[in-house]
Design a protein around this motif. Structure first.
Motif, short mmCIF file in Angstrom:
data_model
loop_
_atom_site.label_atom_id
_atom_site.label_comp_id
_atom_site.label_asym_id
_atom_site.label_seq_id
_atom_site.Cartn_x
_atom_site.Cartn_y
_atom_site.Cartn_z
N UNK A 56 -8.31 1.24 -14.36
CA UNK A 56 -8.53 1.39 -12.92
C UNK A 56 -9.96 1.01 -12.55
N UNK A 57 -10.93 1.45 -13.33
CA UNK A 57 -12.32 1.14 -13.04
C UNK A 57 -12.59 -0.36 -13.15
N UNK A 58 -11.93 -1.02 -14.09
CA UNK A 58 -12.04 -2.47 -14.20
C UNK A 58 -11.51 -3.13 -12.93
N UNK A 105 -1.74 -3.97 -7.59
CA UNK A 105 -0.82 -2.96 -7.06
C UNK A 105 0.54 -3.06 -7.76
N UNK A 106 1.03 -4.27 -7.95
CA UNK A 106 2.30 -4.44 -8.66
C UNK A 106 2.21 -3.90 -10.08
N UNK A 107 1.10 -4.15 -10.73
CA UNK A 107 0.92 -3.67 -12.09
C UNK A 107 0.91 -2.15 -12.13
N UNK A 108 0.20 -1.54 -11.19
CA UNK A 108 0.13 -0.07 -11.15
C UNK A 108 1.51 0.53 -10.91
N UNK A 109 2.28 -0.09 -10.03
CA UNK A 109 3.63 0.41 -9.73
C UNK A 109 4.54 0.27 -10.95
N UNK A 120 -3.53 7.65 -11.58
CA UNK A 120 -4.97 7.38 -11.44
C UNK A 120 -5.24 6.55 -10.19
N UNK A 121 -4.44 5.50 -9.98
CA UNK A 121 -4.63 4.65 -8.81
C UNK A 121 -4.39 5.44 -7.53
N UNK A 122 -3.36 6.27 -7.53
CA UNK A 122 -3.04 7.06 -6.34
C UNK A 122 -4.16 8.05 -6.03
N UNK A 127 -5.57 8.05 -2.30
CA UNK A 127 -5.98 9.30 -1.66
C UNK A 127 -7.42 9.26 -1.17
N UNK A 128 -8.26 8.62 -1.93
CA UNK A 128 -9.67 8.50 -1.52
C UNK A 128 -9.77 7.75 -0.19
#
Length: 204
Positions: A56-58, A105-109, A120-122, A127-128
């Motif tokens: 996520x940080x990357x 986003x596709x990768x995270x889903x 982590x992404x959410x 949320x942030x």
């Protein structure tokens, strides 16, 4: 010491980015990243608690400045709150539907069912961002720019309206390139509906 720590963190991110690019999320391990960075795995975990957090940080490093610019552009004290929201909507959609962020986003889903990346992404991304918008709407309501309502719910409505015309095709990967003009029109229509619900005088 703080500068040295930040330098180390940035080095880890750079090495990890290369590993993820070469191997993909699934095949990249913390052991692989540790071997490339050098040092102990304990040191790596002192900076990032999991592979998903590191990934996520990357991702976030390449778009953080753009997202900050989007959220800092909204001004709850402006006389034309609808115009401020349109500006926000156009900028947000421009980033969300850029090729790089769409791919992330596709990768995270797709990874959400079997890794912690979705969570982590959410929590750190979605949320942030929504909290920042919720704070903006709360202040605008307090200043009498929008009618009184639950700003958290209003934020959900705002995001849903902005993505309403694109989200289905995005989720099923049927969405082609979205032009700036299309984004502008979509944002205009979304804010018209939002202002009809939360404003005092309708849309434009």
């Amino acid at each position: 010491m703080a500068r040295k720590s930040d330098t180390k963190r940035q080095h880890i991110l750079s090495v990890a980015a290369q590993a993820f690019q070469e191997l993909g999320l699934e095949r990249t391990t913390m052991s692989e990243i540790c071997a490339r960075v050098g040092g102990s795995k304990a040191t790596l975990y002192n900076y990032f608690s999991s592979k998903e957090e590191l990934f996520f940080e990357v991702m976030n490093r390449s778009t953080e400045a753009e997202f900050e610019a989007v959220y800092s552009a909204v001004d709850p004290s402006t006389e034309d709150i609808a115009s401020s929201l349109r500006n926000f909507g156009e900028r947000l959609l421009g980033i969300l539907y850029s090729p790089r962020v769409r791919a992330n986003r596709h990768l995270a889903i797709s990874a959400s069912g079997h890794t912690q990346l979705g969570r982590v992404v959410y929590e750190r991304g979605v949320q942030r961002g929504q909290k920042l918008v919720s704070d903006f709407l709360r202040e605008a309501m307090g200043l009498g720019k929008l009618r009184q309502a639950d700003p958290v719910v209003a934020t959900k409505h705002l995001y849903s309206l902005l993505e309403a015309e694109l989200i289905d095709r995005f989720l099923f990967q049927l969405l082609g390139e979205v032009s700036e003009e299309e984004i502008k029109l979509i944002a205009d229509r979304a804010i018209d509906v939002f202002m009809a619900a939360y404003g005092f005088g309708g849309g434009k």
